[in-house]
Design an enzyme around this catalytic site. Structure first.
Site, PDB file in Angstrom:
ATOM      1  N   LYS A   1       0.873  -1.192   0.000  1.00  0.00           N
ATOM      2  CA  LYS A   1       0.000   0.000   0.000  1.00  0.00           C
ATOM      3  C   LYS A   1       0.900   1.228   0.000  1.00  0.00           C
ATOM      4  O   LYS A   1       1.461   1.599   1.015  1.00  0.00           O
ATOM      5  CB  LYS A   1      -0.870  -0.028   1.260  1.00  0.00           C
ATOM      6  CG  LYS A   1      -2.236   0.616   1.116  1.00  0.00           C
ATOM      7  CD  LYS A   1      -2.238   2.120   0.902  1.00  0.00           C
ATOM      8  CE  LYS A   1      -2.023   2.930   2.156  1.00  0.00           C
ATOM      9  NZ  LYS A   1      -1.759   4.366   1.842  1.00  0.00           N
TER      10      LYS A   1
ATOM     11  N   SER B   1       4.893   7.436  10.409  1.00  0.00           N
ATOM     12  CA  SER B   1       4.958   8.164  11.683  1.00  0.00           C
ATOM     13  C   SER B   1       4.812   7.213  12.871  1.00  0.00           C
ATOM     14  O   SER B   1       4.175   6.155  12.770  1.00  0.00           O
ATOM     15  CB  SER B   1       3.852   9.205  11.719  1.00  0.00           C
ATOM     16  OG  SER B   1       2.593   8.565  11.613  1.00  0.00           O
ATOM     17  N   THR B   2       5.380   7.613  13.999  1.00  0.00           N
ATOM     18  CA  THR B   2       5.277   6.813  15.219  1.00  0.00           C
ATOM     19  C   THR B   2       3.818   6.674  15.640  1.00  0.00           C
ATOM     20  O   THR B   2       3.378   5.609  16.079  1.00  0.00           O
ATOM     21  CB  THR B   2       6.131   7.461  16.326  1.00  0.00           C
ATOM     22  OG1 THR B   2       7.507   7.339  15.923  1.00  0.00           O
ATOM     23  CG2 THR B   2       5.948   6.792  17.669  1.00  0.00           C
TER      24      THR B   2
ATOM     25  N   CYS C   1      13.282  10.495   8.042  1.00  0.00           N
ATOM     26  CA  CYS C   1      13.046  10.088   9.430  1.00  0.00           C
ATOM     27  C   CYS C   1      14.340  10.195  10.231  1.00  0.00           C
ATOM     28  O   CYS C   1      14.313  10.340  11.443  1.00  0.00           O
ATOM     29  CB  CYS C   1      12.464   8.695   9.476  1.00  0.00           C
ATOM     30  SG  CYS C   1      13.277   7.575   8.359  1.00  0.00           S
TER      31      CYS C   1
HETATM   32  P1  ADP Z   1       2.625  10.994   7.457  1.00  0.00           P
HETATM   33  O1  ADP Z   1       1.909  11.411   8.720  1.00  0.00           O
HETATM   34  O2  ADP Z   1       4.010  11.461   7.432  1.00  0.00           O
HETATM   35  O3  ADP Z   1       1.849  11.242   6.213  1.00  0.00           O
HETATM   36  P2  ADP Z   1       1.795   8.364   7.938  1.00  0.00           P
HETATM   37  O4  ADP Z   1       2.430   7.578   9.002  1.00  0.00           O
HETATM   38  O5  ADP Z   1       0.438   8.958   8.192  1.00  0.00           O
HETATM   39  O6  ADP Z   1       2.815   9.459   7.524  1.00  0.00           O
HETATM   40  O7  ADP Z   1       1.667   7.548   6.597  1.00  0.00           O
HETATM   41  C1  ADP Z   1       2.530   6.513   6.189  1.00  0.00           C
HETATM   42  C2  ADP Z   1       1.720   5.439   5.509  1.00  0.00           C
HETATM   43  O8  ADP Z   1       0.785   4.907   6.450  1.00  0.00           O
HETATM   44  C3  ADP Z   1       0.878   5.898   4.320  1.00  0.00           C
HETATM   45  O9  ADP Z   1       0.889   4.869   3.334  1.00  0.00           O
HETATM   46  C4  ADP Z   1      -0.506   6.031   4.913  1.00  0.00           C
HETATM   47  O10 ADP Z   1      -1.549   5.878   3.978  1.00  0.00           O
HETATM   48  C5  ADP Z   1      -0.520   4.901   5.908  1.00  0.00           C
HETATM   49  N1  ADP Z   1      -1.481   5.046   7.012  1.00  0.00           N
HETATM   50  C6  ADP Z   1      -1.930   6.186   7.585  1.00  0.00           C
HETATM   51  N2  ADP Z   1      -2.807   5.910   8.564  1.00  0.00           N
HETATM   52  C7  ADP Z   1      -2.919   4.563   8.617  1.00  0.00           C
HETATM   53  C8  ADP Z   1      -3.661   3.652   9.440  1.00  0.00           C
HETATM   54  N3  ADP Z   1      -4.479   4.078  10.385  1.00  0.00           N
HETATM   55  N4  ADP Z   1      -3.500   2.330   9.228  1.00  0.00           N
HETATM   56  C9  ADP Z   1      -2.661   1.878   8.270  1.00  0.00           C
HETATM   57  N5  ADP Z   1      -1.950   2.680   7.463  1.00  0.00           N
HETATM   58  C10 ADP Z   1      -2.067   4.001   7.632  1.00  0.00           C
END
Ligand code: ADP
Length: 500
Positions: free
Chosen positions: A198, A252-253, A307
């Site tokens: 994904k 992100s964490t 990161c």
């Molecule tokens: P940023 O905040 O820097 O955009 P994210 O951690 O939100 O980074 O996003 C990294 C990846 O995680 C992306 O592919 C995003 O679509 C996916 N993502 C975001 N939220 C979720 C979630 N709740 N469950 C699974 N994947 C997620």
């Protein structure tokens, strides 16, 4: 489909972008089950770049079913390790042959300078795939001389074998769209897993083009499935899916913790590569001619959207002003512009959301009393450009010192006492990377030993290699990317014990 790209761009990239992006399942391209689409934007202009299938739970279910079938009964499993290695190698060759096209896609989709994508993102992805191709034939177990105290006189043959973990869900971010895909796909394919990938919703283009090359390289049906869509509606069902054996996430964490909770349902294996707030330490006895540009590139590379960015610059007091002035001078000379401009050294941030986040950190720094020696605001009035920024007069509890900004913003902090330095440098929930600049090798290694970080660079920064593991201590993650550690994390170890 709306495309805001000039006709002078690489023609293959332009024609790829002009097609509507689809989901890849069983080596077939298809629309989302719901028929829905979403758009991505060119971060240099804010205009629509591409239209893509918006996959959700149903598409994830279909992709996981394809990967499951391919894993349990498919050709990938039956292939020899050598044959698998040859396909991964060919995949790398094809990527290399399309370097210019991929560099263009990355520059348009993510905003990064094409000159950087050409020499870093694409070659690193190629090299990673080649490195992992080599591992297919070297995933070995051991023979174990067991003693079994309650079976006196008995003889046994005991050995271990490593098997692919199964169906893996891989969720990747937008900062290095192609490279993050390669870091994830390479070890999983080498281990013999089947994948549902994904990509980030902001930057899905290079992953989709990679999907085309994977088919051309000979990956059998169902081995690599790619579902584009949003985190909450496509990522979350993948992380929670009961038929997925492992989820590997970079991001992100905060989202990493959600992935972990989602994975708890079937206790799938989890690896996480998360955020950072990395200390970069300049001692007074360092070669400042190297440390100053090194500290600038540690934070400003990739618009600060790394990161492992060296975002907390600790400088020994006696050289503090000199180093800060030097880094500020570098920052002021960086050519900020659209990724496709060959002279650009720093592109825009990836999205409107990221741009607002970074601007709000700059505002918070100002409100809390930090001073911008250089930068401190948006650049221009179009696109998501932010000035390279050096902040001083910070306090340890300020948001700009504690939180990951993920933009071109460094906080420079003076230190006197080396033991105080270590506690300040480690005073963060993160532990991804660190830098040390000194000519004293004992001091360098003593400091490296005390820093809580998965990677420590001495007299260099942002050095990556397919053979060198990368990952985090503390809340920067679980497990490692790259190196043989990454391959191991896509395997299960089986112990086989025979009474002779
Ligand atoms: P940023 O905040 O820097 O955009 P994210 O951690 O939100 O980074 O996003 C990294 C990846 O995680 C992306 O592919 C995003 O679509 C996916 N993502 C975001 N939220 C979720 C979630 N709740 N469950 C699974 N994947 C997620």
């Amino acid at each position: 489909m709306g495309i805001a790209v000039s006709p002078s761009i690489h023609s293959a990239a332009a024609s790829f972008i002009s097609k509507r992006g689809q989901i890849l399942i069983n080596n077939k391209w298809q629309d989302a089950a719901s028929g829905k689409t979403f758009q991505t934007f060119n971060p240099a202009t804010g205009e629509v770049l591409a239209t893509l299938a918006e996959g959700d739970k149903e598409d994830i279910n279909r992709a996981v079913a394809a990967a499951r079938k391919a894993f349990d009964t498919g050709a990938w499993r039956k292939m020899t390790a050598s044959e698998r290695g040859r396909i991964i190698w060919k995949f790398a060759d094809l990527l290399e042959q399309h370097t210019e096209e991929f560099a263009t896609l990355e520059a348009l989709d993510n905003g990064k300078p094409i000159s950087v994508a050409r020499v870093a993102d694409v070659p690193l992805a190629v090299d990673l795939l080649r490195y992992m191709a080599g591992w297919t034939t070297k995933i070995e177990g051991n023979t174990i001389p067991i003693s079994v105290p309650y079976a006196p006189g008995a003889k046994f043959l005991a050995y271990t074998q490593k098997e692919p973990v199964g169906v893996v869900g891989q969720i990747i971010p937008w900062n290095f769209p192609l490279l993050m895909a390669a870091w994830k796909l390479g070890p999983a394919l080498a281990a013999g897993c089947c994948i549902v990938l994904k990509p980030a919703e902001q930057t899905p283009l290079s992953a989709l083009r990679l999907g085309e090359l994977a088919i051309e390289a000979g990956l059998p049906e169902g081995v690599l499935n790619i579902v584009t869509g949003f985190g909450e509606t496509a990522g979350a069902p993948l992380a929670a899916h009961p038929d997925v054996d492992k989820v590997a996430f970079t991001g992100s964490t905060e989202v990493g913790k959600l992935i972990l909770q989602a994975a708890a349902g079937n206790l799938k294996k989890v690896t996480l590569e998360l955020g950072g707030k990395s200390p970069n330490v300049v001692y007074a006895d360092s070669d400042l001619g190297k440390a100053i540009p090194g500290a600038a590139s540690a934070i400003f590379f990739n618009q600060g959207q790394c990161c492992c960015a060296g975002s907390r610059l600790f400088v020994e007091k006696s050289v503090f002003d000199k180093v800060v002035d030097g880094v500020a001078e570098h920052a002021s000379k960086i050519k900020v512009g659209p990724g496709l401009d060959p002279d650009t050294q720093m592109g825009p941030l990836v999205s409107d959301e990221q741009f607002s986040r970074v601007c709000s950190y700059l505002e918070s720094g100002r409100t809390e009393g930090a001073k911008a020696v250089v930068g401190g605001k948006r650049k221009g009035d179009k696109g998501y450009f932010v000035e390279p920024t050096v902040l001083v007069n910070t306090k340890p509890n300020m948001k700009v010192v504690q939180e990951e900004i993920f933009g071109p913003v460094v906080t420079a902090i003076p230190f006197d006492d080396p033991s105080d330095l270590i506690s300040q440098a480690n005073d963060t929930m993160y532990g991804l990377a660190a830098g040390i600049w000194t000519k004293d090798i004992s001091k360098a290694h003593r400091t490296a030993d005390q820093l809580k970080a998965g990677t420590v660079w001495i007299n260099c920064y942002n050095i990556f290699d397919a053979a060198m593991p990368f990952g985090g201590y503390k809340q920067s993650g679980w497990g490692r990317e790259m190196g043989h550690d990454a391959v191991d994390l896509y395997t299960e170890k089986k112990a086989v014990c025979t009474m002779l």
